[in-house]
Design an enzyme around this catalytic site. Structure first.
Site, PDB file in Angstrom:
ATOM      1  N   THR A  66       1.408   8.527  -0.739  1.00 53.87           N
ATOM      2  CA  THR A  66       0.797   8.427   0.233  1.00 53.87           C
ATOM      3  C   THR A  66       0.788   7.022   1.203  1.00 53.87           C
ATOM      4  O   THR A  66       1.508   7.102   2.382  1.00 53.87           O
ATOM      5  CB  THR A  66      -0.729   8.222   0.156  1.00 53.87           C
ATOM      6  OG1 THR A  66      -1.054   6.910  -0.731  1.00 53.87           O
ATOM      7  CG2 THR A  66      -1.476   9.760  -0.313  1.00 53.87           C
ATOM      8  N   ASN A  67       1.532   6.271   0.134  1.00 56.90           N
ATOM      9  CA  ASN A  67       1.583   4.649   0.858  1.00 56.90           C
ATOM     10  C   ASN A  67       3.412   5.079   1.360  1.00 56.90           C
ATOM     11  O   ASN A  67       3.290   4.156   2.697  1.00 56.90           O
ATOM     12  CB  ASN A  67       1.791   3.288  -0.407  1.00 56.90           C
ATOM     13  CG  ASN A  67       0.465   3.163  -0.586  1.00 56.90           C
ATOM     14  OD1 ASN A  67       0.165   2.400   0.550  1.00 56.90           O
ATOM     15  ND2 ASN A  67      -0.832   3.126  -1.399  1.00 56.90           N
TER      16      ASN A  67
ATOM     17  N   ILE B 192       7.301  -1.753 -14.867  1.00 59.96           N
ATOM     18  CA  ILE B 192       8.209  -3.263 -14.361  1.00 59.96           C
ATOM     19  C   ILE B 192       9.134  -3.873 -14.763  1.00 59.96           C
ATOM     20  O   ILE B 192       9.794  -2.435 -14.988  1.00 59.96           O
ATOM     21  CB  ILE B 192       7.391  -3.667 -16.163  1.00 59.96           C
ATOM     22  CG1 ILE B 192       5.793  -3.566 -16.472  1.00 59.96           C
ATOM     23  CG2 ILE B 192       7.881  -5.275 -16.103  1.00 59.96           C
ATOM     24  CD1 ILE B 192       4.876  -4.227 -15.969  1.00 59.96           C
TER      25      ILE B 192
ATOM     26  N   ASN C 153       5.479  -5.754  -2.920  1.00 54.13           N
ATOM     27  CA  ASN C 153       3.917  -4.976  -3.155  1.00 54.13           C
ATOM     28  C   ASN C 153       2.529  -4.377  -2.980  1.00 54.13           C
ATOM     29  O   ASN C 153       2.052  -5.438  -2.650  1.00 54.13           O
ATOM     30  CB  ASN C 153       3.925  -5.362  -4.962  1.00 54.13           C
ATOM     31  CG  ASN C 153       3.154  -4.397  -5.590  1.00 54.13           C
ATOM     32  OD1 ASN C 153       3.116  -2.875  -6.164  1.00 54.13           O
ATOM     33  ND2 ASN C 153       1.929  -4.712  -6.254  1.00 54.13           N
TER      34      ASN C 153
ATOM     35  N   HIS D 164      -0.785  -4.084  -4.042  1.00 51.67           N
ATOM     36  CA  HIS D 164      -2.475  -3.808  -5.138  1.00 51.67           C
ATOM     37  C   HIS D 164      -3.543  -3.337  -5.154  1.00 51.67           C
ATOM     38  O   HIS D 164      -3.837  -3.680  -3.640  1.00 51.67           O
ATOM     39  CB  HIS D 164      -2.103  -5.198  -5.764  1.00 51.67           C
ATOM     40  CG  HIS D 164      -2.915  -4.918  -7.037  1.00 51.67           C
ATOM     41  ND1 HIS D 164      -2.466  -4.573  -8.267  1.00 51.67           N
ATOM     42  CD2 HIS D 164      -3.825  -4.917  -7.451  1.00 51.67           C
ATOM     43  CE1 HIS D 164      -3.028  -4.482  -9.179  1.00 51.67           C
ATOM     44  NE2 HIS D 164      -4.310  -5.411  -8.220  1.00 51.67           N
TER      45      HIS D 164
HETATM   46  C1  GRF Z   1      -2.213   3.849  -4.705  1.00 54.55           C
HETATM   47  O1  GRF Z   1      -3.501   3.151  -5.788  1.00 54.55           O
HETATM   48  C2  GRF Z   1      -1.574   2.381  -5.054  1.00 54.55           C
HETATM   49  O2  GRF Z   1      -3.161   1.240  -4.265  1.00 54.55           O
HETATM   50  C3  GRF Z   1      -1.511   1.779  -6.185  1.00 54.55           C
HETATM   51  O3  GRF Z   1      -0.661   3.227  -6.952  1.00 54.55           O
HETATM   52  C4  GRF Z   1      -1.927   4.019  -6.191  1.00 54.55           C
HETATM   53  C5  GRF Z   1      -1.479   5.376  -5.863  1.00 54.55           C
HETATM   54  O4  GRF Z   1      -0.390   4.947  -4.615  1.00 54.55           O
HETATM   55  N1  GRF Z   1       0.011   0.790  -6.003  1.00 54.55           N
HETATM   56  P1  GRF Z   1       0.503   6.576  -3.184  1.00 54.55           P
HETATM   57  O5  GRF Z   1      -0.410   7.510  -3.292  1.00 54.55           O
HETATM   58  O6  GRF Z   1       1.565   6.809  -4.991  1.00 54.55           O
HETATM   59  O7  GRF Z   1       1.106   5.559  -2.291  1.00 54.55           O
END
Ligand code: GRF
Length: 202
Positions: free
Chosen positions: A15-16, A95, A110, A112
């Site tokens: 989603t990011n 990592i 990144n 977080h």
């Molecule tokens: C989210 O909580 C993000 O903050 C963390 O991974 C989770 C899923 O992110 N880093 P996404 O939907 O895959 O971007």
């Protein structure tokens, strides 16, 4: 000015990544372009999101490499092949080693899902972060965008945004609100400012 070439690294729903794709589609990041998406898992739905927008993808799994150095080198070869200027870890759960973080110092960002230094560092990722937030009973949480160095969640903090914890929050509800109200806003902002050259480096 040449567009900054961006590689987004994912491990899950993406989603990011979608927020970054949407920013690009709306023309809100004229100085950057996502040219590669790398996933640490074959099954990450974020790979579908990339394919829907014609963005090349690659899967680089830690278990396919004998050690962290070889894993880092596989990434560096892809970064070289695609002339990557900026790496964005967006829900990325593997990592990365010192070879990668040193070679790309101040060029890896990144997101977080907490207000670092709270609920950060080894073992704090994904839902675990929000479970710890609820267990501690804090009233405010949020998200942080930072440069990546060799210390987990230890690099220079670029942006943070606070989000209220509500009385009947579950980890899932809280994760969703932190993504909607914080992550999907501050990560695109940091990427756009990096590409525009307006991120202060002091
Ligand atoms: C989210 O909580 C993000 O903050 C963390 O991974 C989770 C899923 O992110 N880093 P996404 O939907 O895959 O971007």
């Amino acid at each position: 000015m040449m567009k900054k070439r961006i590689c987004v690294m994912i491990s899950g729903g993406g989603t990011n990544l979608q927020a970054l794709i949407d920013m690009q589609k709306m023309g809100h990041n004229p100085n950057g372009e996502i040219v590669l998406v790398i996933s640490s898992l074959k099954t990450a739905y974020g790979l579908e999101r990339a394919k829907q927008h014609g963005i090349p993808t690659a899967v680089v799994r830690r278990k396919d490499f004998p050690d962290l150095e070889a894993f880092d080198r596989a990434h560096l070869e892809l970064f070289e092949q695609y002339s990557i200027d900026l790496v964005v870890l967006a829900g990325y759960l593997s990592i990365l080693g010192g070879t990668l973080t040193k070679t790309y110092a101040d060029r890896i960002i990144n997101i977080h899902p907490s207000l670092i230094p709270a609920f950060s560092g080894d073992g704090f990722y994904g839902l675990k972060v929000h479970e710890a937030v609820l267990a501690r009973g804090v009233k405010l949480t949020g998200a942080t965008v930072h440069f990546v160095n060799e210390i987990t969640d230890g690099g220079k903090i670029l942006f943070q945004k606070a989000v209220e914890v509500l009385p009947d929050d579950t980890p899932e509800l809280l994760q969703r609100r932190v993504m909607e109200q914080a992550e999907w806003e501050i990560l695109p902002r940091a990427v756009r400012m990096y590409c525009d050259g307006t991120l202060s480096n002091e």
